[in-house]
Motif scaffolding. Structure first.
Motif, PDB file in Angstrom:
ATOM      1  N   GLU A   2       0.874  -1.096   0.051  1.00 41.92           N
ATOM      2  CA  GLU A   2      -0.087  -0.022   0.006  1.00 41.92           C
ATOM      3  C   GLU A   2       0.763   1.255  -0.195  1.00 41.92           C
ATOM      4  N   GLN A   3       1.918   1.047   0.579  1.00 45.24           N
ATOM      5  CA  GLN A   3       2.752   2.274   0.750  1.00 45.24           C
ATOM      6  C   GLN A   3       3.400   2.843  -0.647  1.00 45.24           C
ATOM      7  N   GLU A   4       3.749   1.646  -1.382  1.00 44.52           N
ATOM      8  CA  GLU A   4       4.224   1.547  -2.786  1.00 44.52           C
ATOM      9  C   GLU A   4       3.153   2.432  -3.760  1.00 44.52           C
ATOM     10  N   VAL A   5       1.567   2.128  -3.410  1.00 45.04           N
ATOM     11  CA  VAL A   5       0.867   2.597  -4.186  1.00 45.04           C
ATOM     12  C   VAL A   5       0.624   4.229  -3.815  1.00 45.04           C
ATOM     13  N   GLU A   6       0.907   4.525  -2.581  1.00 41.93           N
ATOM     14  CA  GLU A   6       0.758   5.853  -2.171  1.00 41.93           C
ATOM     15  C   GLU A   6       1.630   6.458  -2.604  1.00 41.93           C
ATOM     16  N   TYR A  52      -9.709  21.157 -11.595  1.00 40.38           N
ATOM     17  CA  TYR A  52     -10.475  19.871 -11.773  1.00 40.38           C
ATOM     18  C   TYR A  52     -11.640  19.691 -10.585  1.00 40.38           C
ATOM     19  N   GLY A  53     -11.628  20.847  -9.835  1.00 38.53           N
ATOM     20  CA  GLY A  53     -12.681  21.020  -8.578  1.00 38.53           C
ATOM     21  C   GLY A  53     -12.702  19.826  -7.741  1.00 38.53           C
ATOM     22  N   LYS A  54     -11.479  19.268  -7.484  1.00 36.62           N
ATOM     23  CA  LYS A  54     -11.310  18.331  -6.377  1.00 36.62           C
ATOM     24  C   LYS A  54     -10.110  18.369  -5.560  1.00 36.62           C
ATOM     25  N   SER A  55     -10.080  18.134  -4.231  1.00 43.42           N
ATOM     26  CA  SER A  55      -8.525  17.971  -3.570  1.00 43.42           C
ATOM     27  C   SER A  55      -7.856  17.092  -4.032  1.00 43.42           C
ATOM     28  N   LEU A  56      -6.385  17.019  -3.716  1.00 45.85           N
ATOM     29  CA  LEU A  56      -5.621  15.989  -3.902  1.00 45.85           C
ATOM     30  C   LEU A  56      -5.934  14.771  -3.397  1.00 45.85           C
ATOM     31  N   LEU A  57      -6.425  14.897  -2.062  1.00 45.99           N
ATOM     32  CA  LEU A  57      -7.052  13.637  -1.615  1.00 45.99           C
ATOM     33  C   LEU A  57      -8.187  13.181  -2.206  1.00 45.99           C
ATOM     34  N   GLU A  58      -8.787  13.629  -2.680  1.00 50.24           N
ATOM     35  CA  GLU A  58     -10.119  12.995  -3.774  1.00 50.24           C
ATOM     36  C   GLU A  58      -9.400  12.794  -4.768  1.00 50.24           C
ATOM     37  N   MET A  59      -8.566  13.062  -5.502  1.00 54.15           N
ATOM     38  CA  MET A  59      -7.926  12.614  -6.753  1.00 54.15           C
ATOM     39  C   MET A  59      -7.299  11.566  -6.515  1.00 54.15           C
ATOM     40  N   LYS A  60      -6.487  11.401  -5.417  1.00 59.57           N
ATOM     41  CA  LYS A  60      -5.777  10.136  -4.956  1.00 59.57           C
ATOM     42  C   LYS A  60      -6.786   8.867  -5.004  1.00 59.57           C
ATOM     43  N   ASN A  61      -7.930   9.221  -4.267  1.00 60.82           N
ATOM     44  CA  ASN A  61      -8.969   8.203  -4.204  1.00 60.82           C
ATOM     45  C   ASN A  61      -9.549   7.782  -5.235  1.00 60.82           C
ATOM     46  N   ASP A  62      -9.620   8.720  -6.221  1.00 61.83           N
ATOM     47  CA  ASP A  62     -10.510   8.214  -7.489  1.00 61.83           C
ATOM     48  C   ASP A  62      -9.301   7.373  -8.465  1.00 61.83           C
ATOM     49  N   LEU A  63      -8.278   7.681  -7.968  1.00 57.71           N
ATOM     50  CA  LEU A  63      -7.121   6.939  -8.952  1.00 57.71           C
ATOM     51  C   LEU A  63      -6.517   5.586  -8.422  1.00 57.71           C
ATOM     52  N   ARG A  64      -6.692   5.283  -6.884  1.00 56.01           N
ATOM     53  CA  ARG A  64      -6.032   4.212  -6.328  1.00 56.01           C
ATOM     54  C   ARG A  64      -5.970   3.222  -6.720  1.00 56.01           C
ATOM     55  N   ASP A  65      -7.397   2.520  -7.176  1.00 60.15           N
ATOM     56  CA  ASP A  65      -7.522   1.229  -7.493  1.00 60.15           C
ATOM     57  C   ASP A  65      -6.799   0.799  -8.936  1.00 60.15           C
ATOM     58  N   ASP A  66      -7.076   1.844  -9.619  1.00 57.12           N
ATOM     59  CA  ASP A  66      -6.390   1.730 -11.164  1.00 57.12           C
ATOM     60  C   ASP A  66      -4.775   1.501 -11.006  1.00 57.12           C
ATOM     61  N   ASN A  67      -4.475   2.467 -10.079  1.00 55.16           N
ATOM     62  CA  ASN A  67      -2.876   2.810  -9.891  1.00 55.16           C
ATOM     63  C   ASN A  67      -2.466   1.446  -9.442  1.00 55.16           C
ATOM     64  N   ARG A  68      -2.949   0.976  -8.241  1.00 57.85           N
ATOM     65  CA  ARG A  68      -2.623  -0.521  -7.878  1.00 57.85           C
ATOM     66  C   ARG A  68      -2.797  -1.720  -8.671  1.00 57.85           C
ATOM     67  N   ASN A  69      -3.657  -1.581  -9.654  1.00 62.38           N
ATOM     68  CA  ASN A  69      -3.601  -2.527 -10.674  1.00 62.38           C
ATOM     69  C   ASN A  69      -2.623  -2.560 -11.593  1.00 62.38           C
ATOM     70  N   GLU A  70      -2.272  -1.233 -12.041  1.00 61.89           N
ATOM     71  CA  GLU A  70      -1.319  -0.867 -12.950  1.00 61.89           C
ATOM     72  C   GLU A  70       0.165  -1.252 -12.311  1.00 61.89           C
TER      73      GLU A  70
END
Length: 450
Positions: free
Chosen positions: A92-96, A120-138
């Motif tokens: 998880e740390q590598e993903v983060e 983008y009308g979003k905080s960095l936290l929201e952006m990370k949450n949007d991308l986390r699963d796809d990033n982990r899979n990649e």
């Protein structure tokens, strides 16, 4: 020649920013359209990526775009399924850390964290949450690819043979690149202004102790626009993603406690602990940024002007001046040389330079010293002078100047050949079920339909 895995990885990286604003998946009637081993592909996965690629102006080549996306997802799921069998993992740390690296890259590209969040009308936290699963899979797919191709070896003779067989009319063009040095001065904040900020934060802390809600105060008063919208909440972050002064205090807080006032390069903070998971912590903060007097701005600019004159008159080398006078801890010890966050090298294409520096570069020749200018891309006001240390012009790649280009091309070709064979072998002995809507699809690999 198509390197489908490298292309897919690059496409996902380029699409990360567009993914942040798309909510197409909310409008898709979802269903499972494929099962690969113990992994599933959803219709929404294909539809969302299709809309993203369309928004980027991407068009497919010899196959239908949705089929191409679908097959790339099938390959990804096959690799993720095999990674579980082979115990190929990412933490998880590598993903983060990877998400944070990408966010910082986008911040630098757009100019500042505030501009990115506003766009983008979003905080960095929201952006990370949007991308986390796809990033982990990649990341899992990339690690599995590396495991499959780890035994590749390239000899110099093979590189020469590869180059000699290439059509010289189709050699890749190498973009011009620059090395840029900088000397940085930060305008000083007066003691009276620091006292004003500290007193204001003490007032906020007293109000929380008297029962007011920290998150509400953060929304109303914090000057960190991204986290302020979230009540000052930063989300779970490892120590390495926080500046040391902030991390040292945050990681020692107890539940609901409010910290002492913390000074960092971004301003002054008070911090409230929310939760901790292993080596990651979630806190709220209120940030106040001291106002800088015009006289202090002029003082920083004037100091740089004097340093530039010493360099121009050859009384001081730029490298020496950077060491003795630059306030930027990341570049002062290497002669002011700026490192490219995209590549880890000191060479930049002009488009990858921070905007304020790119604007100066356009008017400079090699070894000329710029006039002092303001750069706010790092999240705080910084006055700089720069010098172009070296420049290579755009040219057709050749073996003597660009050996690594051809070595990498040959390595990629060998990797692709091995990956193609691996896919065909796995198709034969992996459970794969494809929805009837794709039974007649023209896949690149023929073994999906059984």
């Amino acid at each position: 020649m198509r390197y489908i895995f490298r292309k897919t990885c690059m496409a996902i990286t380029l699409l990360l920013m567009s993914m942040l604003t798309l909510t197409a998946q909310d409008n898709v009637v979802d269903k499972i359209i494929a099962v690969v081993g113990n992994q599933v592909v959803l219709k929404s996965d294909v539809e969302t990526r299709f809309l993203q690629l369309q928004a980027q102006g991407y068009t497919s080549g010899s196959v239908d775009l949705k089929t191409e996306i679908f097959e790339d997802l099938l390959i990804q799921k096959m690799m993720i399924a095999q990674a579980a069998i082979d115990s190929v993992e990412v933490t998880e740390q590598e993903v983060e850390n990877d998400l944070e690296r990408k966010m910082q890259m986008y911040v630098q590209r757009i100019g500042s964290k505030e501009k990115l969040e506003q766009f983008y009308g979003k905080s960095l936290l929201e952006m990370k949450n949007d991308l986390r699963d796809d990033n982990r899979n990649e990341l899992i797919k990339e690690r599995m690819q590396a495991e499959i191709t780890k035994d590749i070896h390239i000899t110099p003779a093979e590189v020469r043979e590869f180059y000699n067989k290439m059509n010289k009319d189709s050699l890749p063009m190498i973009a011009g690149k620059l090395e840029v040095q900088q000397i940085v001065r930060y305008p000083q904040v007066t003691d009276d202004e620091k006292d004003r900020i500290r007193n204001r934060l003490r007032g906020f802390r007293d109000r929380v102790h008297n029962g007011e809600n920290f998150a509400t105060l953060a929304v109303l008063y914090s000057e960190d626009p991204g986290s302020a919208r979230q009540g000052g909440e930063l989300g779970y972050m490892p120590r390495t993603d926080l500046v040391p002064e902030f991390a040292n205090v945050a990681f020692n807080l107890k539940t609901d406690k409010v910290s002492k006032i913390v000074e960092t390069e971004f301003g002054f903070h008070i911090i409230q602990f929310i939760d901790r998971k292993g080596e990651r912590i979630n806190v709220r903060h209120i940030l106040l940024k001291p106002k800088i007097e015009e006289a202090k701005r002029e003082q920083a600019s004037s100091r740089l002007d004097s340093i530039a004159d010493l360099i121009r008159s050859e009384k001081l080398e730029f490298d020496e001046a950077a060491f003795y006078f630059s306030a930027d801890k990341d570049t002062r010890n290497n002669g002011g040389l700026i490192v490219n966050p995209y590549t880890g090298s000191s060479k930049f294409e002009k488009d990858n330079l921070p905007p304020a520096i790119a604007q100066q570069v356009n008017t400079l020749k090699i070894n000329e010293i710029s006039e002092p200018f303001l750069d706010v891309s790092g999240g705080k006001d910084a006055y700089k002078i720069i010098k172009i240390k070296s420049e290579t012009k755009a040219h057709a790649a050749n073996l003597s100047d660009d050996w690594s280009i051809f070595e990498n091309m040959l390595t990629s070709k060998k990797q692709q050949d091995i990956l193609n064979k691996w896919i065909k072998d796995k198709q034969a002995n992996t459970y794969v079920h494809i929805d009837d809507s794709y039974k007649n699809a023209k896949f690149r690999f023929k073994g999906w339909i059984k």
